[in-house]
Design a protein around this motif. Structure first.
Motif, mmCIF file in Angstrom:
data_model
loop_
_atom_site.group_PDB
_atom_site.id
_atom_site.type_symbol
_atom_site.label_atom_id
_atom_site.label_comp_id
_atom_site.label_asym_id
_atom_site.label_seq_id
_atom_site.Cartn_x
_atom_site.Cartn_y
_atom_site.Cartn_z
ATOM 1 N N GLU A 19 -47.290 11.509 18.338
ATOM 2 C CA GLU A 19 -47.159 12.972 18.337
ATOM 3 C C GLU A 19 -47.251 13.520 19.754
ATOM 4 N N PHE A 20 -48.167 12.964 20.561
ATOM 5 C CA PHE A 20 -48.313 13.384 21.960
ATOM 6 C C PHE A 20 -47.024 13.155 22.739
ATOM 7 N N TYR A 21 -46.468 11.944 22.630
ATOM 8 C CA TYR A 21 -45.250 11.644 23.374
ATOM 9 C C TYR A 21 -44.058 12.454 22.870
ATOM 10 N N SER A 22 -44.067 12.819 21.589
ATOM 11 C CA SER A 22 -42.982 13.667 21.072
ATOM 12 C C SER A 22 -43.023 15.052 21.711
ATOM 13 N N SER A 23 -44.215 15.470 22.121
ATOM 14 C CA SER A 23 -44.377 16.810 22.710
ATOM 15 C C SER A 23 -43.990 16.867 24.187
ATOM 16 N N ILE A 24 -43.883 15.703 24.850
ATOM 17 C CA ILE A 24 -43.586 15.695 26.283
ATOM 18 C C ILE A 24 -42.280 14.968 26.597
ATOM 19 N N SER A 25 -41.495 14.683 25.568
ATOM 20 C CA SER A 25 -40.246 13.949 25.775
ATOM 21 C C SER A 25 -39.197 14.398 24.766
ATOM 22 N N ASP A 26 -38.022 13.812 24.863
ATOM 23 C CA ASP A 26 -36.952 14.069 23.893
ATOM 24 C C ASP A 26 -36.883 12.988 22.818
ATOM 25 N N ILE A 27 -37.850 12.104 22.792
ATOM 26 C CA ILE A 27 -37.872 11.007 21.817
ATOM 27 C C ILE A 27 -38.205 11.559 20.431
ATOM 28 N N LYS A 28 -37.510 11.039 19.430
ATOM 29 C CA LYS A 28 -37.827 11.358 18.039
ATOM 30 C C LYS A 28 -38.737 10.266 17.498
ATOM 31 N N PHE A 29 -39.786 10.668 16.791
ATOM 32 C CA PHE A 29 -40.764 9.715 16.252
ATOM 33 C C PHE A 29 -40.832 9.842 14.731
ATOM 34 N N THR A 30 -40.736 8.700 14.060
ATOM 35 C CA THR A 30 -40.946 8.643 12.612
ATOM 36 C C THR A 30 -42.081 7.682 12.322
ATOM 37 N N ILE A 31 -43.093 8.187 11.630
ATOM 38 C CA ILE A 31 -44.240 7.371 11.208
ATOM 39 C C ILE A 31 -44.070 7.022 9.740
ATOM 40 N N ILE A 32 -44.089 5.739 9.419
ATOM 41 C CA ILE A 32 -43.963 5.310 8.024
ATOM 42 C C ILE A 32 -45.307 4.772 7.554
ATOM 43 N N ARG A 33 -45.966 5.541 6.711
ATOM 44 C CA ARG A 33 -47.219 5.082 6.089
ATOM 45 C C ARG A 33 -46.841 4.336 4.807
ATOM 46 N N HIS A 34 -46.539 3.072 4.971
ATOM 47 C CA HIS A 34 -46.107 2.281 3.819
ATOM 48 C C HIS A 34 -47.312 1.679 3.106
ATOM 49 N N SER A 35 -47.143 1.468 1.809
ATOM 50 C CA SER A 35 -48.198 0.813 1.034
ATOM 51 C C SER A 35 -48.087 -0.692 1.219
ATOM 52 N N ASN A 36 -48.706 -1.485 0.365
ATOM 53 C CA ASN A 36 -48.725 -2.943 0.501
ATOM 54 C C ASN A 36 -47.328 -3.524 0.253
ATOM 55 N N ILE A 37 -46.707 -4.025 1.310
ATOM 56 C CA ILE A 37 -45.357 -4.574 1.206
ATOM 57 C C ILE A 37 -45.427 -6.056 0.839
ATOM 58 N N TYR A 38 -44.505 -6.496 -0.016
ATOM 59 C CA TYR A 38 -44.464 -7.907 -0.411
ATOM 60 C C TYR A 38 -43.021 -8.364 -0.552
ATOM 61 N N GLY A 39 -42.823 -9.670 -0.565
ATOM 62 C CA GLY A 39 -41.490 -10.217 -0.744
ATOM 63 C C GLY A 39 -41.234 -11.397 0.179
ATOM 64 N N PRO A 40 -39.959 -11.802 0.360
ATOM 65 C CA PRO A 40 -39.593 -12.946 1.202
ATOM 66 C C PRO A 40 -40.090 -12.816 2.637
ATOM 67 N N PHE A 41 -40.508 -13.940 3.214
ATOM 68 C CA PHE A 41 -40.987 -14.066 4.590
ATOM 69 C C PHE A 41 -42.377 -13.467 4.817
ATOM 70 N N ASP A 42 -43.059 -13.098 3.748
ATOM 71 C CA ASP A 42 -44.448 -12.662 3.869
ATOM 72 C C ASP A 42 -45.309 -13.845 4.310
ATOM 73 N N LYS A 43 -46.552 -13.574 4.715
ATOM 74 C CA LYS A 43 -47.499 -14.660 4.944
ATOM 75 C C LYS A 43 -47.981 -15.147 3.593
ATOM 76 N N PHE A 44 -47.923 -16.458 3.376
ATOM 77 C CA PHE A 44 -48.347 -17.020 2.096
ATOM 78 C C PHE A 44 -49.489 -18.023 2.246
ATOM 79 N N ASP A 45 -50.044 -18.118 3.461
ATOM 80 C CA ASP A 45 -51.182 -19.020 3.636
ATOM 81 C C ASP A 45 -52.443 -18.346 3.112
#
Length: 317
Positions: free
Chosen positions: A158-184
């Motif tokens: 949010e700070f850097y969005s206020s001092i630059s032209d960069i667009k920021f998207t924050i993704i608060r994702h829940s517990n992701i699962y599927g191929p290539f996950d850690k399985f150990d």
């Protein structure tokens, strides 16, 4: 049409690798993939860049004016480390993200997409929206370090969005699962570890605690689809979105589902002395539905079936 340049940080990790596989097949994108300790994977149409993201000179080496930077690099593991060594998820992640954001600012990146999490949300049986997170309310003690680390990084975006032209998207994702996950069984999250436990068990497996705590689980393809939409439709300078399945399941319920779908006859044993985090995390993605027209497409049962199939074809124990 000029190819757009994508940098994927943490490209050999779970989310990063799935992103890499997807975008390597799409025309009009030039894909750069950053790795450090894990070996890079042979994938067509990808330029590999090696860097320790905790060192600014190495961060600066891999940066230029990218159209998109996906920040999927992180020190992660499961409940055992969160309970016994909570600092593991704090120091490295604060350092690397601080240096990455500095480089994004210096090299005028256009869109920065950060994979946050949902552990900062307070225990609830009702799905909570982004606005319902109360920063003045204490985070669960077991999640205090990692939760506040994620919030700090979000604030730095949010700070850097206020001092630059960069667009920021924050993704608060829940517990992701599927191929290539850690399985150990040492470093994986609950879902990956449980898949391995079930598929290697003969007659029984162990759940840490009573298994009553609830979590939201989202299949990786739904997260990738979310990202594709965000890249096109997210127009704000700074935006936080929840990305979730929208329904929480108890640890015991998910374990039972995995056992049933795997067609194995296994009994469940509860280790009440093992580390667990007794809080219910329930997340609403109503904002994403309304603004992005996104919703998950993969049911829990279908996601479990697809993950089991991939595990059986790819994991050697």
């Amino acid at each position: 049409m000029k190819n757009k340049k994508i940098l994927i940080l943490g490209a050999t990790g779970f989310i990063g690798l799935n992103l890499l596989i997807y975008f390597s097949k799409i025309k009009n994108y030039k894909v750069y993939a950053c790795y450090n300790k894990r070996n890079k994977i042979k994938i067509k149409n990808v330029s590999w860049l090696k860097a320790d993201l905790r060192k600014y000179k190495e961060v600066e080496k891999i940066f230029t004016s990218y159209d998109y930077v996906f920040q999927a690099a992180a020190t992660t593991s499961g409940s055992k480390d969160i309970v016994n060594e909570p600092y593991l998820h704090v120091t490295d992640n604060v350092i690397m993200n601080s240096l990455i954001l500095k480089a994004c600012y210096k090299f005028k990146v256009k869109h920065f997409i950060f994979f946050s999490c949902t552990v900062m949300y307070h225990s609830s049986n009702k799905p909570l929206s982004e606005r319902q997170f109360n920063p003045s309310k204490s985070i669960n003690a077991k999640y205090f370090g990692v939760g506040n680390t994620k919030l700090y990084i979000e604030k730095m975006c949010e700070f850097y969005s206020s001092i630059s032209d960069i667009k920021f998207t924050i993704i608060r994702h829940s517990n992701i699962y599927g191929p290539f996950d850690k399985f150990d069984l040492e470093k994986s999250h609950f879902f990956g570890a449980t898949i391995t436990k079930v598929l290697t068990a003969k007659t029984k497996l162990t759940i840490w605690g009573l298994g009553k705590e609830k979590r939201d689980f989202l299949y990786i393809d739904d997260l990738i689809n979310f990202i594709k939409i965000v890249m096109i439709k997210q127009k704000n300078k700074f935006k936080i979105y929840n990305c979730s399945y929208g329904k929480s399941y108890s640890i015991k319920n998910i374990t039972s589902k995995i056992i049933k779908i795997s067609n194995k006859k296994i009994s469940i044993f509860h280790d009440k002395n093992a580390p667990n985090i007794n809080t219910n995390i329930s997340i609403s993605s109503k904002l994403a539905r309304e603004e992005l027209n996104w919703k998950p497409k993969i049911s829990i049962d279908k996601g479990i079936l697809k993950t089991i199939k991939w595990w059986r074809e790819n994991i050697k124990i």
